[in-house]
Motif scaffolding. Structure first.
Motif, mmCIF file in Angstrom:
data_model
loop_
_atom_site.group_PDB
_atom_site.id
_atom_site.type_symbol
_atom_site.label_atom_id
_atom_site.label_comp_id
_atom_site.label_asym_id
_atom_site.label_seq_id
_atom_site.Cartn_x
_atom_site.Cartn_y
_atom_site.Cartn_z
ATOM 1 N N THR A 1 54.527 21.612 29.499
ATOM 2 C CA THR A 1 55.644 22.292 30.184
ATOM 3 C C THR A 1 55.206 22.971 31.469
ATOM 4 O OG1 THR A 1 55.376 24.407 28.988
ATOM 5 C CG2 THR A 1 56.747 22.701 27.954
ATOM 6 N N HIS B 1 55.735 29.752 19.320
ATOM 7 C CA HIS B 1 56.908 29.013 19.773
ATOM 8 C C HIS B 1 57.727 28.555 18.570
ATOM 9 C CE1 HIS B 1 55.266 28.991 23.850
ATOM 10 N NE2 HIS B 1 54.096 28.712 23.290
ATOM 11 N N THR B 2 58.876 27.989 18.826
ATOM 12 C CA THR B 2 59.720 27.488 17.745
ATOM 13 C C THR B 2 60.063 26.028 17.988
ATOM 14 O OG1 THR B 2 61.777 28.160 18.849
ATOM 15 C CG2 THR B 2 60.750 29.761 17.358
ATOM 16 N N LEU C 1 53.207 24.861 16.208
ATOM 17 C CA LEU C 1 53.852 25.540 17.334
ATOM 18 C C LEU C 1 54.189 26.981 16.972
ATOM 19 C CD1 LEU C 1 56.315 22.906 18.829
ATOM 20 C CD2 LEU C 1 54.516 24.106 20.084
ATOM 21 N N GLU C 2 54.677 27.177 15.772
ATOM 22 C CA GLU C 2 55.010 28.537 15.333
ATOM 23 C C GLU C 2 53.766 29.413 15.273
ATOM 24 O OE1 GLU C 2 57.044 27.787 11.681
ATOM 25 O OE2 GLU C 2 58.964 27.352 12.680
ATOM 26 N N VAL D 1 52.781 22.505 24.721
ATOM 27 C CA VAL D 1 52.984 23.741 25.489
ATOM 28 C C VAL D 1 52.406 23.575 26.886
ATOM 29 C CG1 VAL D 1 52.415 26.193 25.649
ATOM 30 C CG2 VAL D 1 53.059 25.196 23.434
ATOM 31 N N MET E 1 59.139 29.494 23.658
ATOM 32 C CA MET E 1 59.944 28.326 23.984
ATOM 33 C C MET E 1 60.424 27.657 22.700
ATOM 34 S SD MET E 1 57.986 26.465 27.176
ATOM 35 C CE MET E 1 56.367 26.570 26.411
ATOM 36 N N ARG E 2 61.559 26.993 22.812
ATOM 37 C CA ARG E 2 62.067 26.214 21.689
ATOM 38 C C ARG E 2 61.942 24.729 22.024
ATOM 39 N NH1 ARG E 2 67.656 25.246 18.426
ATOM 40 N NH2 ARG E 2 68.202 24.006 20.260
#
Length: 252
Positions: A241, A28-29, A23-24, A238, A1-2
């Motif tokens: 979501t 994720h980005t 996050l990375e 995360v 996910m971005r």
């Protein structure tokens, strides 16, 4: 996910650096924007219109919007302009517009400021310097530490304080805001409450959760978990979501 990060008052895109790195680390980005009047856009006029454009201009299909503090207001403006691009919106101790009302109305919830300033947060004003043009800055590091970073180490507090900029409310204190597409859209939404928050009143967090129709997620941190607990915040974002509302949106 971005994830697309929208900062709050006095801050800019720099404040999200640690959270984006975490996050990375978990696959994720993330990107962080400077709102007009902040960071690399310090010299730009600060209006509802160009703040809205700053958010919507970077959105891509499936993005998760994250707004912190006053940035929740701006994240909502962006989501209203392009609801089809937003997978989920996360309010991190953040503001939510009231339909047809000003930013001040949203933060005081019709109490004419009395309830908002009848809290520990009211003392923050004594730590601010007010320029002739209305710009506010922290007069010293102690105020910033007390209200934003009390759970951060000294090096982090200094790093952040050195980057804090002026805050201007522009036309937000008087201009009514309308976000009808946001209220009508079926966008996933969450609210994260900072349990040690000294800048964002608990009663306001509870009201925003009720208006969003969500049960709050929590993190045991100050108003700035992106600096004090970035790894924990990344995991919580995360998780956010995957959550779903338990009630309807309440525009006012």
């Amino acid at each position: 996910m971005r994830f697309v990060f929208v900062h709050g008052g006095f801050h800019a895109a720099w404040c999200w650096t640690r959270a984006i790195a975490e996050l990375e680390n978990i696959g994720h980005t993330g990107i962080a924007i400077d709102l007009p009047g902040h960071g690399a856009r310090l010299a730009e006029e600060y209006t509802l219109s160009n703040r809205r454009e700053a958010v919507v201009s970077v959105l891509q299909p499936g993005d998760v919007l994250v707004g912190h503090s006053g940035g929740g207001f701006d994240a909502t403006l962006g989501a209203d302009s392009a609801p089809d691009l937003v997978r989920h919106i996360v309010y991190l101790a953040a503001a939510l517009p009231r339909e047809g009302r000003s930013y001040t109305d949203a933060m005081t919830m019709g109490s004419d400021g009395a309830q908002f300033f009848d809290t520990a947060a009211s003392d923050m004003l004594s730590h601010l310097h007010f320029a002739e043009d209305g710009a506010m800055t922290f007069a010293g590091i102690d105020g910033a530490r007390q209200y934003f970073y009390h759970d951060c180490d000294d090096a982090t507090v200094q790093w952040a304080f050195d980057r804090l900029g002026p805050e201007r409310f522009g036309d937000t204190t008087v201009s009514p805001v309308s976000v009808p597409a946001f209220w009508a859209a079926d966008i996933g939404r969450s609210f994260i409450r900072c349990e040690q928050d000294r800048a964002y009143p608990r009663w306001l967090a509870d009201l925003v959760c009720r208006r969003l129709g969500v049960e709050p997620l929590t993190i045991d941190a100050s108003h700035s978990p992106f600096l004090s607990r970035p790894a924990e915040l990344a995991e919580l974002l995360v998780h956010a979501t995957t959550t779903r509302p338990v009630g309807p949106l309440i525009p006012d």
